[in-house]
Scaffold this active site. Sequence first.
Site, PDB file in Angstrom:
ATOM      1  N   THR A 178       0.895  -1.249  -0.213  1.00 26.22           N
ATOM      2  CA  THR A 178      -0.052  -0.139  -0.080  1.00 26.22           C
ATOM      3  C   THR A 178       0.792   1.169  -0.005  1.00 26.22           C
ATOM      4  OG1 THR A 178      -1.822  -1.172   1.011  1.00 26.22           O
ATOM      5  CG2 THR A 178      -1.724   1.287   1.279  1.00 26.22           C
ATOM      6  N   ASN A 236      -5.764  -9.371  -8.059  1.00 28.81           N
ATOM      7  CA  ASN A 236      -5.951 -10.089  -6.805  1.00 28.81           C
ATOM      8  C   ASN A 236      -7.684 -10.789  -6.570  1.00 28.81           C
ATOM      9  OD1 ASN A 236      -6.412  -7.084  -6.652  1.00 28.81           O
ATOM     10  ND2 ASN A 236      -7.363  -7.536  -4.600  1.00 28.81           N
ATOM     11  N   GLN A 290       0.794  -9.650  -6.342  1.00 23.91           N
ATOM     12  CA  GLN A 290       0.114 -11.124  -6.615  1.00 23.91           C
ATOM     13  C   GLN A 290       1.104 -11.943  -7.395  1.00 23.91           C
ATOM     14  OE1 GLN A 290      -2.363 -12.469  -4.960  1.00 23.91           O
ATOM     15  NE2 GLN A 290      -2.892 -10.605  -3.897  1.00 23.91           N
ATOM     16  N   SER A 312       4.972  -7.342  -1.897  1.00 25.44           N
ATOM     17  CA  SER A 312       4.942  -7.416  -0.599  1.00 25.44           C
ATOM     18  C   SER A 312       5.097  -8.603  -0.011  1.00 25.44           C
ATOM     19  CB  SER A 312       3.447  -7.115  -0.263  1.00 25.44           C
ATOM     20  OG  SER A 312       2.971  -6.938   1.103  1.00 25.44           O
ATOM     21  N   ALA A 313       5.985  -8.712   1.108  1.00 27.20           N
ATOM     22  CA  ALA A 313       6.572  -9.952   1.659  1.00 27.20           C
ATOM     23  C   ALA A 313       5.190 -11.113   2.320  1.00 27.20           C
ATOM     24  CB  ALA A 313       7.441  -9.823   2.775  1.00 27.20           C
ATOM     25  N   HIS A 314       4.048 -10.611   2.730  1.00 28.40           N
ATOM     26  CA  HIS A 314       3.234 -11.509   3.257  1.00 28.40           C
ATOM     27  C   HIS A 314       2.425 -12.071   2.121  1.00 28.40           C
ATOM     28  CE1 HIS A 314      -0.690  -9.338   3.000  1.00 28.40           C
ATOM     29  NE2 HIS A 314       0.085  -8.306   2.794  1.00 28.40           N
ATOM     30  N   THR A 373      13.468   4.235  10.711  1.00 34.02           N
ATOM     31  CA  THR A 373      14.287   3.311  11.003  1.00 34.02           C
ATOM     32  C   THR A 373      13.709   2.243  10.298  1.00 34.02           C
ATOM     33  OG1 THR A 373      14.581   4.236  13.405  1.00 34.02           O
ATOM     34  CG2 THR A 373      15.181   1.969  12.953  1.00 34.02           C
ATOM     35  N   CYS A 425      -9.863  -6.571   1.241  1.00 36.04           N
ATOM     36  CA  CYS A 425     -10.093  -5.316   1.407  1.00 36.04           C
ATOM     37  C   CYS A 425     -11.641  -4.635   0.802  1.00 36.04           C
ATOM     38  CB  CYS A 425      -9.185  -4.361   0.551  1.00 36.04           C
ATOM     39  SG  CYS A 425      -7.635  -5.052   0.319  1.00 36.04           S
TER      40      CYS A 425
END
Length: 380
Positions: free
Chosen positions: A72, A151, A179, A199-201, A237, A325
């Site tokens: 996002t 998606n 995706q 995106s890693a997830h 960070t 979503c």
Amino acid sequence: MQRKYFDYASTTPADPEVVKVMTPYFYEKFGNASSPHSVGREAQKALEDSRETLARFLGANAEEFIFTSGATESNNQAIIGIARQLKNKGKHIVVSQIEHHSVLEPIYYLEKEGYTITYLPVDPVGLVDVQNLKKALTGQTILVCLIQASNEIGTIQSIAEIGTIVREQNIHFHVDAVQTVGHIPVNVKELHADTLSLSAHKFYGPKGVAALYVRKGVRLPSFLMGGGQERGLRASTQNVAGAVGLAKAIQLCQDTMAQEADLQKKLRDTLLNEIPKRIAGVIVNGHRTQRLPNNAHFSFEKVSGESLLMSLDMAGIAASMGSACTSGAMEPSHVLRAIGLSDELAFGSLRVTLGRWTTEEDVDYLLEELPKVVKRLRKV
Ligand code: PMP
């Protein structure tokens, strides 16, 4: 009761190997990657090694990636940043009608700010017409933004072909590859992407860590105001444990992707073929072959998707209506509207997405339970 997970497009469990390599970065290797002492340098090295791994997987150079908190954020930064950076060149943007909300919302924002947007339609299987896209480009166009694979319905766009056209016209090309990365081969050079988000997830890595590819030479402003981390492109960070996890997840995908995709395609095709055979009044959404190996998407006549999901959940099956979503919202999915579905069919939709741990038995269980559930709901 059995518990079967068919919602991998929404999120994936982290691979145990990923969690294992991340763990030290919460304890003994907890350093701030910006600190000049040895604890910090150790974290910095892990961060840069992770960037290197990620870049290698996607055919880029390490300095062309920044780590972010989610796709996002990656999509928001690329879209708003490029629009602002190039506003003196033009104020026209081209997107498809089936983008993810993390693309559409910044686009709506820019539209309110005075940018002109062309929302490209798609055909009934969800493909953008390449000639149509070409015609939409004008001397004022500064950005083309496309989702590589939906998606919701899983259709994969001809991104390399489109990217060639967009590059020829010297227009910035942003690709939402959330995706696809980790599921099918993605090479930023072959796609002619200028920016690309992942995106890693979505590929067995942790939540809350993602990346944005920024092609060398592209000038992109920082989205967050603060320190000069990530070469000044992203203040805050760095999430070193997250980056290490993302890199490990990518590496595991590299090793297993071809084999996993073959298996998932087989299971997916069983679902695409069997469900319409076992249940009347069903349509299969999306492209039959140019689709994600792990996505099957259906619409059922005279069934509410919400009730279908709840009944499946009671039978131990976790699936989805579309994107996580949009489920819960009262509006039918914009993607299903774009492929021409009636509101009734759009509200009767089911997305089944497979993953690393989906078995043939899981698919058999779904094939047994789904007809029973649909029959019961239709009676009601
Ligand atoms: N784009 C697409 C195509 C997605 O599927 C998602 C996640 N549903 C996102 C962007 C947003 O990703 P994240 O959850 O990392 O913010």
